[in-house]
Design an enzyme around this catalytic site. Structure first.
Site, PDB file in Angstrom:
ATOM      1  N   LYS A 346      77.290  62.543  38.973  1.00  0.00           N
ATOM      2  CA  LYS A 346      76.865  61.662  37.883  1.00  0.00           C
ATOM      3  C   LYS A 346      77.902  61.592  36.757  1.00  0.00           C
ATOM      4  CE  LYS A 346      71.955  61.534  38.833  1.00  0.00           C
ATOM      5  NZ  LYS A 346      70.582  61.834  38.388  1.00  0.00           N
ATOM      6  N   ARG A 380      68.857  67.729  44.550  1.00  0.00           N
ATOM      7  CA  ARG A 380      69.152  66.431  45.176  1.00  0.00           C
ATOM      8  C   ARG A 380      70.650  66.145  45.055  1.00  0.00           C
ATOM      9  NH1 ARG A 380      69.564  60.955  43.937  1.00  0.00           N
ATOM     10  NH2 ARG A 380      68.563  59.537  45.448  1.00  0.00           N
TER      11      ARG A 380
END
Length: 404
Positions: A346, A380
Protein backbone atom coordinates in the site's frame (compact mmCIF):
# COMPACT_ATOMS: atom_id res chain seq x y z
CA UNK A 1 28.33 -12.90 47.40
CA UNK A 2 26.90 -11.72 44.09
CA UNK A 3 23.77 -13.31 42.68
CA UNK A 4 23.35 -13.81 38.92
CA UNK A 5 20.68 -11.36 37.76
CA UNK A 6 18.54 -11.03 34.68
CA UNK A 7 15.75 -8.57 33.92
CA UNK A 8 12.99 -10.37 31.97
CA UNK A 9 11.97 -7.74 29.42
CA UNK A 10 8.44 -7.42 28.08
CA UNK A 11 9.67 -8.79 24.76
CA UNK A 12 10.83 -12.02 26.44
CA UNK A 13 7.80 -12.76 28.57
CA UNK A 14 6.31 -15.26 26.16
CA UNK A 15 9.02 -17.61 27.46
CA UNK A 16 8.18 -16.98 31.12
CA UNK A 17 5.85 -19.97 31.43
CA UNK A 18 8.63 -22.29 30.29
CA UNK A 19 11.15 -20.74 32.68
CA UNK A 20 8.78 -21.10 35.63
CA UNK A 21 7.96 -24.70 34.75
CA UNK A 22 11.66 -25.54 34.48
CA UNK A 23 12.15 -24.02 37.95
CA UNK A 24 9.57 -26.43 39.36
CA UNK A 25 6.84 -23.88 40.02
CA UNK A 26 3.37 -25.36 40.55
CA UNK A 27 1.08 -24.93 37.47
CA UNK A 28 -1.39 -22.90 39.54
CA UNK A 29 1.45 -20.70 40.71
CA UNK A 30 2.52 -20.18 37.11
CA UNK A 31 -0.92 -18.87 36.22
CA UNK A 32 -0.90 -16.55 39.23
CA UNK A 33 2.54 -15.17 38.35
CA UNK A 34 1.62 -14.69 34.68
CA UNK A 35 -1.42 -12.65 35.70
CA UNK A 36 0.87 -10.34 37.69
CA UNK A 37 3.57 -9.92 35.07
CA UNK A 38 1.81 -7.78 32.49
CA UNK A 39 0.48 -4.38 33.41
CA UNK A 40 -2.76 -3.54 31.64
CA UNK A 41 -3.98 -0.05 30.85
CA UNK A 42 -7.68 0.66 30.26
CA UNK A 43 -8.72 4.05 28.91
CA UNK A 44 -12.09 5.47 29.96
CA UNK A 45 -13.23 8.70 28.31
CA UNK A 46 -15.56 11.48 29.44
CA UNK A 47 -15.56 10.62 33.14
CA UNK A 48 -17.11 13.17 35.58
CA UNK A 49 -14.47 14.70 37.83
CA UNK A 50 -15.99 13.24 41.00
CA UNK A 51 -16.11 9.77 39.44
CA UNK A 52 -12.50 10.11 38.27
CA UNK A 53 -11.43 10.85 41.85
CA UNK A 54 -13.31 7.80 43.13
CA UNK A 55 -11.73 5.58 40.49
CA UNK A 56 -8.25 6.77 41.46
CA UNK A 57 -8.89 6.15 45.15
CA UNK A 58 -10.26 2.66 44.52
CA UNK A 59 -7.33 1.71 42.27
CA UNK A 60 -4.79 2.91 44.83
CA UNK A 61 -6.56 0.81 47.48
CA UNK A 62 -5.87 -2.40 45.54
CA UNK A 63 -2.30 -1.58 44.53
CA UNK A 64 -3.16 -0.22 41.09
CA UNK A 65 -3.35 3.35 39.90
CA UNK A 66 -5.34 5.69 37.70
CA UNK A 67 -4.00 8.61 35.69
CA UNK A 68 -6.39 11.58 35.55
CA UNK A 69 -6.22 15.24 34.60
CA UNK A 70 -3.96 17.00 37.10
CA UNK A 71 -6.71 19.46 38.09
CA UNK A 72 -9.52 16.94 38.41
CA UNK A 73 -9.36 17.11 42.20
CA UNK A 74 -10.70 20.68 41.99
CA UNK A 75 -13.55 19.68 39.69
CA UNK A 76 -12.13 21.77 36.85
CA UNK A 77 -12.17 20.46 34.18
CA UNK A 78 -15.55 18.89 34.96
CA UNK A 79 -14.70 15.72 33.02
CA UNK A 80 -11.51 13.76 32.39
CA UNK A 81 -10.13 10.82 30.50
CA UNK A 82 -9.00 8.19 33.01
CA UNK A 83 -6.26 5.62 32.41
CA UNK A 84 -6.75 2.67 34.75
CA UNK A 85 -3.51 0.79 35.42
CA UNK A 86 -3.00 -2.61 37.07
CA UNK A 87 -2.29 -6.27 36.53
CA UNK A 88 -5.02 -8.74 35.58
CA UNK A 89 -5.61 -9.92 39.15
CA UNK A 90 -6.12 -6.40 40.48
CA UNK A 91 -8.37 -5.30 37.63
CA UNK A 92 -10.45 -8.46 38.08
CA UNK A 93 -11.47 -7.10 41.48
CA UNK A 94 -12.91 -3.87 40.09
CA UNK A 95 -16.54 -5.07 39.88
CA UNK A 96 -16.48 -5.70 43.64
CA UNK A 97 -14.67 -2.44 44.41
CA UNK A 98 -16.90 -0.35 42.15
CA UNK A 99 -20.21 -2.04 43.06
CA UNK A 100 -21.27 0.36 45.84
CA UNK A 101 -20.08 3.47 43.99
CA UNK A 102 -22.24 6.04 42.13
CA UNK A 103 -21.81 7.44 38.60
CA UNK A 104 -22.39 4.06 36.94
CA UNK A 105 -19.08 2.71 38.23
CA UNK A 106 -20.59 -0.69 39.05
CA UNK A 107 -21.37 -1.20 35.35
CA UNK A 108 -17.94 0.19 34.43
CA UNK A 109 -16.19 -2.41 36.58
CA UNK A 110 -18.08 -5.23 34.89
CA UNK A 111 -17.38 -3.79 31.45
CA UNK A 112 -13.65 -3.53 32.14
CA UNK A 113 -13.52 -7.22 33.05
CA UNK A 114 -15.40 -8.11 29.85
CA UNK A 115 -13.07 -5.92 27.80
CA UNK A 116 -9.95 -7.59 29.20
CA UNK A 117 -11.40 -11.06 28.66
CA UNK A 118 -12.16 -10.26 25.01
CA UNK A 119 -8.61 -9.03 24.44
CA UNK A 120 -6.87 -11.80 26.37
CA UNK A 121 -8.94 -14.73 25.07
CA UNK A 122 -8.96 -14.43 21.26
CA UNK A 123 -11.29 -16.41 19.04
CA UNK A 124 -9.96 -19.82 18.03
CA UNK A 125 -12.06 -20.20 14.89
CA UNK A 126 -14.31 -18.40 12.43
CA UNK A 127 -17.56 -20.18 11.61
CA UNK A 128 -18.14 -20.83 7.89
CA UNK A 129 -21.29 -22.09 6.13
CA UNK A 130 -19.75 -25.57 6.11
CA UNK A 131 -17.08 -26.01 8.77
CA UNK A 132 -14.78 -23.41 10.26
CA UNK A 133 -11.56 -21.53 9.70
CA UNK A 134 -9.09 -22.66 12.36
CA UNK A 135 -7.09 -19.85 13.99
CA UNK A 136 -5.30 -21.90 16.66
CA UNK A 137 -2.17 -22.70 14.65
CA UNK A 138 -1.27 -19.07 14.11
CA UNK A 139 -2.12 -16.13 11.85
CA UNK A 140 -4.01 -17.14 8.71
CA UNK A 141 -2.70 -15.72 5.44
CA UNK A 142 -5.42 -14.35 3.16
CA UNK A 143 -4.09 -14.41 -0.41
CA UNK A 144 -5.22 -11.56 -2.68
CA UNK A 145 -6.57 -12.55 -6.10
CA UNK A 146 -7.63 -9.51 -8.14
CA UNK A 147 -9.73 -10.23 -11.22
CA UNK A 148 -9.55 -6.59 -12.27
CA UNK A 149 -7.86 -4.59 -15.02
CA UNK A 150 -7.01 -1.64 -12.77
CA UNK A 151 -5.99 -2.78 -9.27
CA UNK A 152 -3.05 -0.73 -8.01
CA UNK A 153 -0.62 -3.64 -7.77
CA UNK A 154 -1.55 -6.49 -10.12
CA UNK A 155 -4.34 -5.15 -12.31
CA UNK A 156 -5.05 -7.32 -15.36
CA UNK A 157 -2.77 -10.18 -14.38
CA UNK A 158 -5.51 -12.58 -13.28
CA UNK A 159 -8.51 -11.54 -15.35
CA UNK A 160 -8.33 -14.84 -17.22
CA UNK A 161 -10.02 -17.58 -15.11
CA UNK A 162 -7.30 -20.08 -15.99
CA UNK A 163 -4.53 -17.79 -14.78
CA UNK A 164 -6.55 -16.92 -11.71
CA UNK A 165 -7.02 -20.62 -10.92
CA UNK A 166 -3.30 -21.31 -11.27
CA UNK A 167 -2.44 -18.38 -9.02
CA UNK A 168 -4.93 -19.50 -6.36
CA UNK A 169 -3.50 -23.03 -6.36
CA UNK A 170 0.00 -21.56 -6.09
CA UNK A 171 -0.97 -19.36 -3.14
CA UNK A 172 -2.49 -22.31 -1.27
CA UNK A 173 0.68 -24.31 -1.86
CA UNK A 174 2.69 -21.36 -0.53
CA UNK A 175 0.68 -21.18 2.68
CA UNK A 176 -2.51 -19.19 2.09
CA UNK A 177 -5.39 -20.23 4.34
CA UNK A 178 -7.98 -18.15 2.48
CA UNK A 179 -8.21 -16.91 -1.12
CA UNK A 180 -9.84 -13.45 -1.39
CA UNK A 181 -11.25 -12.82 -4.87
CA UNK A 182 -12.19 -9.34 -6.03
CA UNK A 183 -13.69 -8.07 -9.28
CA UNK A 184 -13.71 -4.34 -8.57
CA UNK A 185 -10.70 -2.21 -7.72
CA UNK A 186 -11.03 -0.27 -4.46
CA UNK A 187 -7.75 1.63 -4.79
CA UNK A 188 -7.92 5.36 -4.02
CA UNK A 189 -9.75 7.15 -6.83
CA UNK A 190 -11.10 3.96 -8.40
CA UNK A 191 -14.36 4.22 -10.36
CA UNK A 192 -17.22 1.87 -9.54
CA UNK A 193 -18.17 -0.91 -11.97
CA UNK A 194 -21.59 -2.43 -12.48
CA UNK A 195 -22.65 -5.53 -10.58
CA UNK A 196 -22.97 -7.41 -13.87
CA UNK A 197 -19.41 -6.61 -14.93
CA UNK A 198 -18.01 -7.42 -11.50
CA UNK A 199 -19.91 -10.69 -11.37
CA UNK A 200 -18.71 -11.61 -14.84
CA UNK A 201 -15.15 -11.33 -13.60
CA UNK A 202 -15.41 -13.31 -10.37
CA UNK A 203 -18.08 -15.97 -10.89
CA UNK A 204 -16.10 -18.12 -13.38
CA UNK A 205 -13.10 -18.07 -11.05
CA UNK A 206 -15.11 -19.05 -7.97
CA UNK A 207 -16.93 -21.79 -9.88
CA UNK A 208 -13.61 -23.25 -10.99
CA UNK A 209 -11.93 -22.99 -7.57
CA UNK A 210 -14.80 -24.16 -5.36
CA UNK A 211 -14.09 -27.70 -4.23
CA UNK A 212 -10.75 -27.77 -6.03
CA UNK A 213 -8.61 -25.93 -3.47
CA UNK A 214 -8.38 -26.68 0.23
CA UNK A 215 -8.62 -23.05 1.36
CA UNK A 216 -12.02 -21.37 1.76
CA UNK A 217 -12.86 -18.67 -0.77
CA UNK A 218 -13.67 -15.07 0.10
CA UNK A 219 -15.53 -12.62 -2.13
CA UNK A 220 -14.34 -9.02 -1.93
CA UNK A 221 -17.39 -6.95 -2.92
CA UNK A 222 -19.66 -4.11 -1.82
CA UNK A 223 -22.68 -5.33 -3.78
CA UNK A 224 -25.31 -7.74 -2.46
CA UNK A 225 -26.05 -9.11 -5.93
CA UNK A 226 -22.40 -10.08 -6.40
CA UNK A 227 -22.12 -11.42 -2.86
CA UNK A 228 -25.21 -13.59 -3.21
CA UNK A 229 -24.04 -15.12 -6.49
CA UNK A 230 -20.48 -15.66 -5.25
CA UNK A 231 -21.59 -17.24 -1.98
CA UNK A 232 -23.99 -19.44 -3.92
CA UNK A 233 -21.14 -20.51 -6.21
CA UNK A 234 -18.94 -21.65 -3.34
CA UNK A 235 -17.44 -18.65 -1.54
CA UNK A 236 -17.65 -18.90 2.25
CA UNK A 237 -16.52 -15.43 3.38
CA UNK A 238 -17.81 -11.97 2.49
CA UNK A 239 -15.18 -9.20 2.62
CA UNK A 240 -16.95 -5.85 2.27
CA UNK A 241 -14.70 -2.78 2.39
CA UNK A 242 -17.74 -0.57 2.98
CA UNK A 243 -18.55 -2.34 6.25
CA UNK A 244 -21.81 -3.68 4.76
CA UNK A 245 -23.12 -0.12 4.43
CA UNK A 246 -23.07 0.65 0.70
CA UNK A 247 -25.78 -1.85 -0.24
CA UNK A 248 -28.80 -1.98 2.11
CA UNK A 249 -29.38 -5.63 1.16
CA UNK A 250 -25.90 -6.78 2.22
CA UNK A 251 -26.70 -7.52 5.88
CA UNK A 252 -29.62 -9.75 4.95
CA UNK A 253 -27.64 -11.43 2.17
CA UNK A 254 -24.76 -12.32 4.50
CA UNK A 255 -27.07 -13.56 7.27
CA UNK A 256 -29.12 -15.69 4.89
CA UNK A 257 -26.02 -17.32 3.39
CA UNK A 258 -24.54 -17.96 6.88
CA UNK A 259 -21.29 -16.56 5.51
CA UNK A 260 -18.37 -15.38 7.58
CA UNK A 261 -18.03 -11.62 7.22
CA UNK A 262 -15.10 -9.21 7.27
CA UNK A 263 -16.35 -5.77 8.33
CA UNK A 264 -13.86 -3.07 7.39
CA UNK A 265 -13.76 0.61 8.25
CA UNK A 266 -13.54 3.05 5.36
CA UNK A 267 -14.03 6.80 5.45
CA UNK A 268 -16.07 7.76 2.38
CA UNK A 269 -15.76 5.56 -0.70
CA UNK A 270 -12.81 4.55 -2.93
CA UNK A 271 -13.33 7.51 -5.24
CA UNK A 272 -13.14 10.08 -2.42
CA UNK A 273 -11.67 8.39 0.65
CA UNK A 274 -8.24 10.04 0.42
CA UNK A 275 -9.58 13.57 0.04
CA UNK A 276 -8.51 15.15 3.35
CA UNK A 277 -9.50 12.36 5.78
CA UNK A 278 -9.62 13.70 9.34
CA UNK A 279 -9.81 12.12 12.80
CA UNK A 280 -9.41 13.53 16.28
CA UNK A 281 -8.38 10.11 17.65
CA UNK A 282 -8.18 7.60 14.84
CA UNK A 283 -7.98 4.40 16.91
CA UNK A 284 -10.75 5.34 19.34
CA UNK A 285 -13.04 6.52 16.55
CA UNK A 286 -12.60 3.34 14.50
CA UNK A 287 -13.01 1.16 17.59
CA UNK A 288 -16.31 2.89 18.30
CA UNK A 289 -17.42 2.57 14.67
CA UNK A 290 -16.56 -1.13 14.51
CA UNK A 291 -18.32 -1.74 17.82
CA UNK A 292 -21.49 -0.12 16.51
CA UNK A 293 -21.25 -1.84 13.15
CA UNK A 294 -20.71 -5.33 14.56
CA UNK A 295 -23.66 -4.71 16.88
CA UNK A 296 -25.84 -3.93 13.86
CA UNK A 297 -24.58 -7.06 12.12
CA UNK A 298 -25.45 -9.31 15.04
CA UNK A 299 -28.87 -7.66 15.32
CA UNK A 300 -29.40 -8.57 11.65
CA UNK A 301 -28.69 -12.26 12.35
CA UNK A 302 -24.96 -12.55 11.64
CA UNK A 303 -23.66 -14.52 14.61
CA UNK A 304 -20.64 -13.38 16.62
CA UNK A 305 -18.46 -16.33 15.63
CA UNK A 306 -18.77 -15.36 11.95
CA UNK A 307 -17.43 -11.80 12.30
CA UNK A 308 -13.90 -10.56 11.52
CA UNK A 309 -12.95 -6.88 11.95
CA UNK A 310 -10.53 -4.86 9.83
CA UNK A 311 -9.49 -1.26 10.67
CA UNK A 312 -9.02 -0.54 6.96
CA UNK A 313 -5.38 0.41 6.49
CA UNK A 314 -5.18 2.93 3.63
CA UNK A 315 -8.94 3.37 3.27
CA UNK A 316 -9.60 6.99 4.17
CA UNK A 317 -6.44 7.36 6.26
CA UNK A 318 -3.43 9.63 5.95
CA UNK A 319 0.07 8.32 6.64
CA UNK A 320 -0.07 9.41 10.29
CA UNK A 321 -3.42 7.64 10.74
CA UNK A 322 -2.09 4.41 9.28
CA UNK A 323 1.05 4.45 11.41
CA UNK A 324 -1.00 5.07 14.53
CA UNK A 325 -3.36 2.20 13.70
CA UNK A 326 -0.45 -0.19 13.22
CA UNK A 327 1.18 1.03 16.41
CA UNK A 328 -2.05 0.46 18.34
CA UNK A 329 -3.37 -2.53 16.40
CA UNK A 330 -3.53 -4.74 19.50
CA UNK A 331 -6.26 -2.49 20.90
CA UNK A 332 -8.71 -3.87 18.34
CA UNK A 333 -8.63 -7.28 20.05
CA UNK A 334 -10.79 -5.81 22.81
CA UNK A 335 -13.75 -5.87 20.41
CA UNK A 336 -13.83 -9.65 20.87
CA UNK A 337 -13.49 -10.59 17.21
CA UNK A 338 -10.53 -11.85 15.15
CA UNK A 339 -8.66 -8.92 13.58
CA UNK A 340 -7.57 -8.83 9.92
CA UNK A 341 -5.05 -6.38 8.50
CA UNK A 342 -4.24 -5.64 4.86
CA UNK A 343 -1.05 -3.59 4.52
CA UNK A 344 0.42 -5.30 1.45
CA UNK A 345 2.10 -2.97 -1.11
CA UNK A 346 0.00 0.00 0.00
CA UNK A 347 0.89 3.65 -0.54
CA UNK A 348 1.93 4.34 3.06
CA UNK A 349 4.87 2.00 2.51
CA UNK A 350 5.86 4.05 -0.52
CA UNK A 351 5.55 7.28 1.43
CA UNK A 352 7.89 5.97 4.13
CA UNK A 353 10.43 4.19 1.89
CA UNK A 354 10.13 5.99 -1.43
CA UNK A 355 9.65 2.62 -3.14
CA UNK A 356 7.30 1.84 -6.01
CA UNK A 357 4.51 -0.72 -5.65
CA UNK A 358 6.57 -3.73 -6.71
CA UNK A 359 9.40 -2.86 -4.33
CA UNK A 360 7.49 -2.60 -1.03
CA UNK A 361 7.74 -6.18 0.23
CA UNK A 362 10.60 -5.66 2.69
CA UNK A 363 9.10 -2.45 4.06
CA UNK A 364 5.82 -4.26 4.53
CA UNK A 365 7.51 -6.79 6.81
CA UNK A 366 7.79 -4.09 9.48
CA UNK A 367 4.01 -3.67 9.34
CA UNK A 368 3.62 -7.45 9.43
CA UNK A 369 5.81 -7.75 12.52
CA UNK A 370 3.77 -5.11 14.32
CA UNK A 371 0.53 -6.83 13.33
CA UNK A 372 1.77 -10.18 14.63
CA UNK A 373 2.97 -8.66 17.90
CA UNK A 374 -0.47 -7.06 18.24
CA UNK A 375 -2.31 -10.36 17.96
CA UNK A 376 -3.73 -9.94 14.46
CA UNK A 377 -5.23 -13.27 13.35
CA UNK A 378 -5.61 -12.80 9.59
CA UNK A 379 -3.04 -11.17 7.28
CA UNK A 380 -4.25 -10.15 3.79
CA UNK A 381 -1.31 -10.02 1.35
CA UNK A 382 -0.22 -10.42 -2.27
CA UNK A 383 3.14 -12.08 -1.50
CA UNK A 384 2.10 -15.31 0.21
CA UNK A 385 5.32 -17.33 0.15
CA UNK A 386 7.46 -14.57 1.63
CA UNK A 387 4.83 -13.76 4.25
CA UNK A 388 4.55 -17.42 5.25
CA UNK A 389 8.31 -17.62 5.74
CA UNK A 390 8.31 -14.49 7.89
CA UNK A 391 5.50 -15.86 10.08
CA UNK A 392 7.29 -19.19 10.51
CA UNK A 393 10.42 -17.48 11.81
CA UNK A 394 8.40 -15.09 14.01
CA UNK A 395 6.53 -18.03 15.53
CA UNK A 396 9.75 -19.91 16.16
CA UNK A 397 11.24 -16.91 17.97
CA UNK A 398 8.06 -16.45 20.00
CA UNK A 399 7.99 -20.14 20.94
CA UNK A 400 4.83 -20.71 18.91
CA UNK A 401 6.18 -22.99 16.21
CA UNK A 402 3.51 -25.61 16.85
CA UNK A 403 0.64 -23.35 17.84
CA UNK A 404 -0.53 -19.78 18.27
Amino acid sequence: MRYPLRLISARSRTALERYLAEAGVDPYGIRVIEAKVETLVVRVDDVPAAAANIIKQQLLSIGGDAAVHREVITGNPPRSTVYIVGDRNRLASLPEKFAPQPFGLAELGEEIVRLIAAAEEPSTAVSLPHGELDLTSGPVIVGVLNATPDSFSDGGRYLDPGKAYDRAVQMVEEGAGVIDIGGESTRPGAAEVSAEEELGRVRPIIARLAGNVSAPLSIDTRKALVAEAALGAGAAILNDVSGLRRDPAMLETAARAKAAVVVMHMLGDPATMQEKPRYDDVTSEILTWLGERTGAMMAAGITREKIIVDPGIGFGKRLEHTLTLLREIGDFRSLGFPVMVGYSRKSFLGLVTGREVGERLSGGFAALARALDGGVRLIRVHDVRETADFIKVWKAIEGKATGA
